[in-house]
Design an enzyme around this catalytic site. Structure first.
Site, PDB file in Angstrom:
ATOM      1  N   HIS A  33      -6.713  -0.829   8.113  1.00 23.54           N
ATOM      2  CA  HIS A  33      -5.562   0.010   8.772  1.00 23.54           C
ATOM      3  C   HIS A  33      -5.800   1.589   8.296  1.00 23.54           C
ATOM      4  O   HIS A  33      -6.586   1.922   7.281  1.00 23.54           O
ATOM      5  CB  HIS A  33      -4.388  -0.497   8.555  1.00 23.54           C
ATOM      6  CG  HIS A  33      -3.947  -2.105   8.725  1.00 23.54           C
ATOM      7  ND1 HIS A  33      -4.301  -3.053   7.735  1.00 23.54           N
ATOM      8  CD2 HIS A  33      -3.818  -2.600   9.773  1.00 23.54           C
ATOM      9  CE1 HIS A  33      -3.923  -4.058   8.305  1.00 23.54           C
ATOM     10  NE2 HIS A  33      -3.839  -3.949   9.538  1.00 23.54           N
ATOM     11  N   ASP A  49      -7.514  -1.851  -0.171  1.00 29.78           N
ATOM     12  CA  ASP A  49      -6.511  -2.793   0.448  1.00 29.78           C
ATOM     13  C   ASP A  49      -7.311  -3.987   0.454  1.00 29.78           C
ATOM     14  O   ASP A  49      -8.115  -3.913   1.303  1.00 29.78           O
ATOM     15  CB  ASP A  49      -5.684  -2.319   1.628  1.00 29.78           C
ATOM     16  CG  ASP A  49      -4.803  -2.991   2.111  1.00 29.78           C
ATOM     17  OD1 ASP A  49      -4.973  -4.274   1.863  1.00 29.78           O
ATOM     18  OD2 ASP A  49      -4.016  -2.324   2.740  1.00 29.78           O
ATOM     19  N   HIS A 102       4.188   1.141   4.136  1.00 29.46           N
ATOM     20  CA  HIS A 102       3.040   0.882   3.664  1.00 29.46           C
ATOM     21  C   HIS A 102       1.788   1.205   4.784  1.00 29.46           C
ATOM     22  O   HIS A 102       0.699   1.342   4.301  1.00 29.46           O
ATOM     23  CB  HIS A 102       2.777  -0.560   3.185  1.00 29.46           C
ATOM     24  CG  HIS A 102       2.723  -1.649   4.341  1.00 29.46           C
ATOM     25  ND1 HIS A 102       1.847  -2.697   4.156  1.00 29.46           N
ATOM     26  CD2 HIS A 102       3.028  -1.610   5.613  1.00 29.46           C
ATOM     27  CE1 HIS A 102       1.838  -3.409   5.328  1.00 29.46           C
ATOM     28  NE2 HIS A 102       2.652  -2.798   6.197  1.00 29.46           N
ATOM     29  N   ASP A 161      -6.868  -6.359   2.432  1.00 23.69           N
ATOM     30  CA  ASP A 161      -7.197  -6.696   3.795  1.00 23.69           C
ATOM     31  C   ASP A 161      -8.103  -5.995   4.374  1.00 23.69           C
ATOM     32  O   ASP A 161      -8.400  -6.065   5.524  1.00 23.69           O
ATOM     33  CB  ASP A 161      -5.825  -6.596   4.495  1.00 23.69           C
ATOM     34  CG  ASP A 161      -5.482  -4.929   5.095  1.00 23.69           C
ATOM     35  OD1 ASP A 161      -6.171  -4.205   5.011  1.00 23.69           O
ATOM     36  OD2 ASP A 161      -3.946  -4.888   5.279  1.00 23.69           O
ATOM     37  N   HIS A 220       0.788  -1.228   0.000  1.00 21.02           N
ATOM     38  CA  HIS A 220      -0.181   0.128  -0.149  1.00 21.02           C
ATOM     39  C   HIS A 220       0.787   1.177  -0.080  1.00 21.02           C
ATOM     40  O   HIS A 220       0.365   2.285  -0.211  1.00 21.02           O
ATOM     41  CB  HIS A 220      -1.047  -0.131   1.235  1.00 21.02           C
ATOM     42  CG  HIS A 220      -2.287   0.682   0.939  1.00 21.02           C
ATOM     43  ND1 HIS A 220      -3.262   0.617   1.702  1.00 21.02           N
ATOM     44  CD2 HIS A 220      -2.670   1.388  -0.010  1.00 21.02           C
ATOM     45  CE1 HIS A 220      -4.252   1.214   1.199  1.00 21.02           C
ATOM     46  NE2 HIS A 220      -3.960   2.002   0.132  1.00 21.02           N
ATOM     47  N   ASP A 230      -9.749  -0.073   4.001  1.00 23.34           N
ATOM     48  CA  ASP A 230      -8.600  -0.889   4.635  1.00 23.34           C
ATOM     49  C   ASP A 230      -9.025  -1.192   5.998  1.00 23.34           C
ATOM     50  O   ASP A 230      -9.681  -0.513   6.546  1.00 23.34           O
ATOM     51  CB  ASP A 230      -7.502   0.310   4.363  1.00 23.34           C
ATOM     52  CG  ASP A 230      -6.125  -0.178   4.663  1.00 23.34           C
ATOM     53  OD1 ASP A 230      -6.137  -1.419   5.225  1.00 23.34           O
ATOM     54  OD2 ASP A 230      -5.198   0.215   4.102  1.00 23.34           O
ATOM     55  N   GLU A 254      -1.993  -5.114  -2.038  1.00 22.20           N
ATOM     56  CA  GLU A 254      -1.900  -6.172  -0.940  1.00 22.20           C
ATOM     57  C   GLU A 254      -2.316  -7.335  -1.268  1.00 22.20           C
ATOM     58  O   GLU A 254      -2.400  -8.189  -0.349  1.00 22.20           O
ATOM     59  CB  GLU A 254      -2.255  -5.530   0.509  1.00 22.20           C
ATOM     60  CG  GLU A 254      -1.870  -3.999   0.994  1.00 22.20           C
ATOM     61  CD  GLU A 254      -0.246  -4.327   1.335  1.00 22.20           C
ATOM     62  OE1 GLU A 254       0.291  -5.508   1.433  1.00 22.20           O
ATOM     63  OE2 GLU A 254       0.382  -3.245   1.796  1.00 22.20           O
ATOM     64  N   ASP A 293      -2.988   3.409   7.979  1.00 20.79           N
ATOM     65  CA  ASP A 293      -2.015   3.894   7.363  1.00 20.79           C
ATOM     66  C   ASP A 293      -1.882   5.296   7.486  1.00 20.79           C
ATOM     67  O   ASP A 293      -1.215   5.988   6.606  1.00 20.79           O
ATOM     68  CB  ASP A 293      -2.241   3.763   5.863  1.00 20.79           C
ATOM     69  CG  ASP A 293      -2.366   2.137   5.269  1.00 20.79           C
ATOM     70  OD1 ASP A 293      -2.039   1.332   6.358  1.00 20.79           O
ATOM     71  OD2 ASP A 293      -2.861   1.755   4.074  1.00 20.79           O
TER      72      ASP A 293
END
Length: 299
Positions: A124, A226, A139, A228, A99, A122, A271, A126
């Site tokens: 997360h 992303d 990332h 994830d 990412h 996402d 990702e 980031d």
């Protein structure tokens, strides 16, 4: 939606802690992304991959930034290539890679609009910097960098900063945030729909509100997805899986609503890690989402 698409791969794993995500663009191509979008009537050009240096030593420097110079180098080239695509009147569809490539994608897109909206899909935030990151992996810093927060070598990619403003960004699906990220979110007033909000409000309302938010005063919207962000059951081939994520069907609905809104002007899917995947399942999921994003329907 722009009917002319340019696919650009960035086979980079230098911003990530686990190897293998550099094979993501190949896995997505193997899942027939070009063919799927072509069947929807798009003119799709595959521009191949941006060269990425190969290095084995990935320890963090004194600034807690792993592979800083190499990540800067790749993202600078990516920003230039994406800018060329947008300048040529085509839709940039970037395939990752980790990412951290969002730094270059957003830098290349944002210079062509007055104000860019961003949907950050996402698990997360980031939103780390070298000072707050537990790992030093870039990332986990890409959204912060795009907001002009972080090391000047990163924030200066593309020759200007910041690329985006907090009031034009929405994070969807967050369920793992570091303490420094939580503080930053509160400080800058970033709009975040965690899994709590998704569960409580439902995906339809989340997307309605998100679409309204990122289109207020903007003249372009970038999707940074992303894999994830999904639950690992639906997308096992990612480097930083977090249980309790967005479902396959919720994510299709999100993409379908974005297609109906006709607001997305650029996108990246990142990702995908084939080493950790099962029968290329996660890459196939990514391609299915791209189909929905670009208007594919059951009926």
């Amino acid at each position: 939606m722009n009917r002319n698409i340019c696919i650009l791969g960035v086979p980079m794993d230098l911003g990530q802690g686990r190897r293998g995500v550099d094979m993501g663009p190949s896995a997505i191509r193997y899942a027939q992304v070009k063919e799927r979008l072509g069947k929807l009537g798009y003119d799709v050009q595959d521009l191949g991959d941006i060269p990425v240096p190969s290095i084995e030593e990935r320890t963090a420097n004194e600034l807690n930034l792993k592979c800083l110079n190499e990540v800067v180098q790749v993202n600078q080239v990516l920003a230039e290539r994406v800018s060329e695509i947008v300048g040529g009147g085509r839709f940039p569809l970037v395939l990752g890679g980790d990412h951290s490539i969002a730094i270059g994608t957003i830098a290349g897109v944002a210079k062509h609009v007055q104000r860019l909206g961003v949907i950050w899909y996402d698990a997360h935030g980031d939103l780390n910097t070298g000072e707050t990151s537990p790992s030093g992996n870039i990332h986990g810093m890409s959204l912060a960098v795009s907001l002009g927060i972080g090391h000047e070598k990163l924030t200066g990619i593309g020759g200007y900063a910041p690329k985006i403003r907090p009031e034009n960004v929405v994070i969807i699906g967050a369920r793992q945030l570091d303490e420094g990220e939580k503080l930053l979110i509160r400080e800058i007033g970033l709009k975040v729909y965690t899994m709590h909000e998704v569960d409580r409000l439902g995906m339809t309302r989340v997307m309605e509100e998100a679409i309204s938010h990122v289109t207020q005063g903007t003249d372009g919207v970038h999707l940074s997805l992303d894999l994830d962000g999904l639950d690992p059951h639906d997308a096992p081939g990612v480097g930083t899986p977090v249980t309790g994520g967005l479902t396959y069907r919720e994510s299709h609905l999100a993409m379908e609503m974005l297609a109906e809104a006709e607001i997305i002007t650029s996108a990246e899917f990142v990702e995908v890690n084939p080493i950790l995947d099962h029968s290329n399942k996660t890459a196939k999921v990514a391609v299915a989402f791209m189909g929905s994003l670009f208007g594919e329907k059951l009926l």
